[in-house]
Design a protein around this motif. Structure first.
Motif, mmCIF file in Angstrom:
data_model
loop_
_atom_site.group_PDB
_atom_site.id
_atom_site.type_symbol
_atom_site.label_atom_id
_atom_site.label_comp_id
_atom_site.label_asym_id
_atom_site.label_seq_id
_atom_site.Cartn_x
_atom_site.Cartn_y
_atom_site.Cartn_z
ATOM 1 N N ILE A 1 54.272 46.312 78.038
ATOM 2 C CA ILE A 1 54.817 46.173 76.764
ATOM 3 C C ILE A 1 54.699 47.030 76.925
ATOM 4 C CG2 ILE A 1 54.659 44.258 75.060
ATOM 5 C CD1 ILE A 1 53.316 42.218 76.160
ATOM 6 N N LYS A 2 56.117 47.914 75.868
ATOM 7 C CA LYS A 2 56.386 48.736 75.330
ATOM 8 C C LYS A 2 55.565 48.382 74.107
ATOM 9 C CE LYS A 2 60.474 49.905 78.206
ATOM 10 N NZ LYS A 2 61.793 49.642 78.115
ATOM 11 N N GLU B 1 57.649 49.342 71.217
ATOM 12 C CA GLU B 1 58.195 49.300 70.245
ATOM 13 C C GLU B 1 58.668 47.041 70.083
ATOM 14 O OE1 GLU B 1 60.506 50.634 73.926
ATOM 15 O OE2 GLU B 1 59.275 51.143 72.067
ATOM 16 N N GLN B 2 57.622 46.130 71.040
ATOM 17 C CA GLN B 2 58.171 45.092 72.167
ATOM 18 C C GLN B 2 57.059 44.017 71.203
ATOM 19 O OE1 GLN B 2 58.971 45.474 75.951
ATOM 20 N NE2 GLN B 2 61.051 45.670 75.057
ATOM 21 N N GLN B 3 55.569 45.198 70.893
ATOM 22 C CA GLN B 3 54.370 44.759 70.545
ATOM 23 C C GLN B 3 54.805 43.819 68.741
ATOM 24 O OE1 GLN B 3 51.400 47.705 71.426
ATOM 25 N NE2 GLN B 3 52.003 47.580 73.380
ATOM 26 N N LEU C 1 58.236 38.933 67.095
ATOM 27 C CA LEU C 1 59.103 38.830 68.217
ATOM 28 C C LEU C 1 58.076 37.096 69.378
ATOM 29 C CD1 LEU C 1 61.313 40.640 70.040
ATOM 30 C CD2 LEU C 1 59.783 41.140 71.185
#
Length: 220
Positions: free
Chosen positions: A89-90, A92-94, A98
């Motif tokens: 999980i990148k 910026e996606q953590q 979201l």
């Protein structure tokens, strides 16, 4: 009889049929080969006798195709999945926000699974359903652990493997919590279910077929 079978086409017949008339020898060779293929169980003499006396019912000749063995698609090994970083999980996606829609989907999934969570619903039934359900999207909390630093961690479950939970907290931090020696709680619509991680070391796909036994007390 032979003269009728092997007679050459006239120019008018060939023109009407839109074919190029072959020579007599080619025509005879073709008819003989065709009859041989269509009556494979007869000798040449028996075939001639049949043609002289009565009509012959021609068999349908098929070529036997060789069956090719289908190769089963081989899945990726655990090492290959790690090298490809399929479950990474990148940063910026953590973000907790979201994954809130995922949590809402999970709640609806559990309500449908339990035929609606009503006040008179038996807690044992909900517990049994949750143990076999997919927990991705659930909000889970660590209530007990042999490692004090894990206690109190709460977040949305993003990934589950055989031995760990990966959750995202409200502070947008990705936490990796081992199942071993930990007790987790899952809450939905006022119902609280306890998960003993030491007895829960299964992949999510394997739990649906497992029979969990009710036990009085379970040590960490």
């Amino acid at each position: 009889m032979k003269s009728v079978i092997y007679h050459a086409l006239s120019q008018k017949e060939a023109k009407d049929s839109d074919v190029q008339p072959p020579g007599a020898q080619r025509a005879e060779a073709f008819v003989r080969a065709f009859l041989k293929r269509s009556t494979p169980g007869m000798s040449p003499q028996a075939r001639e006798d049949q043609l002289q006396r009565k009509a012959v019912v021609l068999e349908y000749f098929t070529r036997h195709k060789r069956k090719e063995k289908k190769k089963k698609a081989k899945g990726l090994s655990a090492r290959q999945r790690r090298e490809l970083r399929l479950f990474y999980i990148k940063p910026e996606q953590q973000r907790y926000s979201l994954f809130l829609p995922l949590h809402e989907l999970w709640k609806q999934y559990i309500r449908d699974l339990c035929n609606g969570l009503k006040p008179d619903t038996q807690p044992q039934m909900i517990q049994a359903k949750l143990l076999k359900a997919d927990l991705h999207g659930a909000i889970i909390s660590v209530t007990k652990s042999k490692c004090p630093s894990y206690v109190g961690i709460t977040g949305i479950l993003l990934q589950e493997t055989k031995h760990i939970f990966k959750i995202i907290t409200k502070e947008d931090r990705l936490k990796v919590i081992p199942k071993l020696n930990c007790v987790f709680t899952v809450e939905i619509d006022g119902f609280i279910s306890y998960i003993y991680g030491s007895k829960f070391q299964l992949r999510s796909s394997e739990r649906s077929a497992k029979k969990f036994k009710a036990k009085g007390t379970i040590d960490l």
